[in-house]
Design an enzyme around this catalytic site. Structure first.
Site, PDB file in Angstrom:
ATOM      1  N   ASP A 256       0.859  -1.178   0.000  1.00 61.24           N
ATOM      2  CA  ASP A 256       0.000   0.000   0.000  1.00 61.24           C
ATOM      3  C   ASP A 256       0.903   1.238   0.000  1.00 61.24           C
ATOM      4  OD1 ASP A 256      -1.645   2.192   0.876  1.00 61.24           O
ATOM      5  OD2 ASP A 256      -3.075   0.744   1.666  1.00 61.24           O
TER       6      ASP A 256
ATOM      7  N   ASP B 206      -8.116  -7.284  -0.625  1.00 58.97           N
ATOM      8  CA  ASP B 206      -7.406  -7.382   0.651  1.00 58.97           C
ATOM      9  C   ASP B 206      -8.295  -6.793   1.723  1.00 58.97           C
ATOM     10  OD1 ASP B 206      -6.032  -4.649   1.985  1.00 58.97           O
ATOM     11  OD2 ASP B 206      -6.734  -4.425  -0.076  1.00 58.97           O
TER      12      ASP B 206
ATOM     13  N   CYS C  10     -14.197 -27.600   7.013  1.00 63.63           N
ATOM     14  CA  CYS C  10     -12.918 -26.884   6.879  1.00 63.63           C
ATOM     15  C   CYS C  10     -11.749 -27.804   7.217  1.00 63.63           C
ATOM     16  CB  CYS C  10     -12.907 -25.661   7.798  1.00 63.63           C
ATOM     17  SG  CYS C  10     -11.364 -24.708   7.734  1.00 63.63           S
TER      18      CYS C  10
ATOM     19  N   CYS D 206      -8.629 -26.749   8.070  1.00 63.52           N
ATOM     20  CA  CYS D 206      -7.565 -26.095   8.832  1.00 63.52           C
ATOM     21  C   CYS D 206      -7.276 -26.847  10.127  1.00 63.52           C
ATOM     22  CB  CYS D 206      -7.944 -24.635   9.131  1.00 63.52           C
ATOM     23  SG  CYS D 206      -9.114 -24.423  10.486  1.00 63.52           S
TER      24      CYS D 206
ATOM     25  N   CYS E 211     -10.078 -26.669  12.848  1.00 61.83           N
ATOM     26  CA  CYS E 211     -11.307 -27.434  12.610  1.00 61.83           C
ATOM     27  C   CYS E 211     -11.082 -28.933  12.606  1.00 61.83           C
ATOM     28  CB  CYS E 211     -11.933 -26.989  11.288  1.00 61.83           C
ATOM     29  SG  CYS E 211     -12.583 -25.301  11.342  1.00 61.83           S
TER      30      CYS E 211
ATOM     31  N   HIS F 105      -7.804 -20.157  10.812  1.00 61.07           N
ATOM     32  CA  HIS F 105      -9.076 -20.634  10.254  1.00 61.07           C
ATOM     33  C   HIS F 105      -9.714 -19.593   9.352  1.00 61.07           C
ATOM     34  CE1 HIS F 105     -13.171 -21.967   9.746  1.00 61.07           C
ATOM     35  NE2 HIS F 105     -13.512 -20.752  10.141  1.00 61.07           N
TER      36      HIS F 105
END
Length: 373
Positions: free
Chosen positions: A92, A266, A304, A306, A309, A335
């Site tokens: 940025d 983003d 999920c 991840c 999870c 997650h």
């Protein structure tokens, strides 16, 4: 070293599926970019960020110029080496801080003089110095310096701000050092006014950039106005170049924006929420601090993959947040980023098969399921 390029591989209505090629690898679009403001995605190691499916991370010119300083980053081998991220980095330009630090800055045609929020020291940021700082950081994608137009703004205020940003965009482009595989994006401004957005898009296209961002949204105008502005803007940008909607947003914002032709996003939302106990799931948003989760043995989101999870329960996560254990924010941040990347991967697959509208409808229907909250 690869040339900087963007290839569209599929379309479904206005939704686009593509590949971004850079000096630091490729990224599949639509893409969600993880925010690493100060050279780190908070509460995550670089390996953990990669494990979520993230292919692009962000750094911030304003924050990195203050700490540790762009010359120090350059001396240490650049941001890629410093943060263990050999992949794509977008920085940025500091333009958003121009707006958010209104009480600490003075703006004129040359640039912005502001006082650091850290120690009150005075600094001057211009299109040329912002571009030079991003060069020192070794950003794969450099953003043109702009003023993020405040909301609300009158047509005259929005026009003056946008035209200043367009003059700054030309100076940013002149200051940019072309290198194989590196690119610079211009930023469309103009508030919620279609004629100003059109003027801005035309000005940036005439200058010529490797990609085009849409800025000045998600600053209080609401989703309906944001979508109306995108409807009036995205089709004015070159179809052969990536389109990046800055600072957006919720899962629903992402799907609605993809449907309007946006390729890149983003937002701090998934990582910030992960540090405060808010979970984004296929069944909506959960607050894991809520007492209803104290005895819940279920995984946070059964579909999920991840670490959270597949290995832990909602009750355990609730316990971690109630005890203020740092593992809670770490697991939930991972997650949330995984969920966002899964949503993007599903969108890409759906665009390829011509089923994006159905995919978005199914996702939205899932978010309304509240029986297990």
């Amino acid at each position: 070293m690869s040339a900087f390029g963007f290839t569209l591989t599929a379309r479904d209505g206005a939704a686009r599926r593509g590949t971004l090629t850079t000096a630091h690898g490729t990224a599949q679009t639509p893409a969600f970019m993880a925010v690493g403001t100060a050279g780190t995605v908070k509460a995550m190691t670089a390996d953990q960020v990669r494990a979520t499916g993230t292919e692009i991370v962000l750094g911030n010119t304003y924050h990195l110029m203050l700490r540790p300083g762009s010359s120090r980053v350059a001396a240490l081998g650049g941001l890629h080496r410093m943060m263990d991220w050999p992949g794509i980095i977008l920085t940025d330009s500091g333009g958003f801080q121009v707006m958010s630090l209104a009480k600490l800055r003075k703006l004129d045609e040359i640039g912005v003089t502001f006082r650091s929020h850290l120690d009150g020291s005075a600094h001057h940021l211009t299109p040329e110095s912002s571009t030079a700082i991003q060069h020192d950081l070794d950003a794969t994608i450099t953003m043109a310096f702009d003023e993020c137009t405040k909301f609300p703004a009158t047509p005259d205020e929005a026009a003056a701000s946008m035209r200043l940003s367009m003059r700054w965009a030309a100076r940013s482009r002149d200051a940019f050092t072309p290198r194989p595989g590196y690119g610079q994006f211009g930023i469309v401004q103009g508030g919620i006014y279609p004629d100003l957005r059109a003027e801005s898009a035309a000005a940036l296209t005439a200058i010529g950039f490797e990609g085009y961002a849409i800025g000045g949204l998600a600053v209080g105008e609401g989703q309906a106005a944001m979508f109306e502005t995108l409807d009036a803007t995205t089709h004015l940008l070159p179809a052969t170049h990536p389109r990046y909607l800055m600072g957006v947003g919720t899962p629903d914002d992402l799907l609605g924006s993809i449907a309007r032709g946006v390729d890149m996003f983003d937002c701090v939302m998934p990582t910030r929420a992960g540090r405060t106990g808010r979970a984004y799931t296929s069944r909506g948003v959960f607050n894991l601090r809520n007492a209803r989760f104290a005895d819940d043995p279920a995984p946070l989101d059964p579909g999920c993959a991840c670490t959270l999870c597949t290995r832990h329960s909602r009750a355990y996560l609730h316990h971690l947040f109630r005890c203020e254990e740092m593992l809670g924010p770490m697991l939930l941040t991972g997650h949330n980023l995984t969920y966002y990347q899964t949503l993007m991967r599903g969108a890409r697959d759906a665009i390829e098969t011509g089923g994006f509208a159905a995919y978005a409808a199914t996702a939205r229907e899932g978010w309304t399921q509240t029986d297990d909250r």
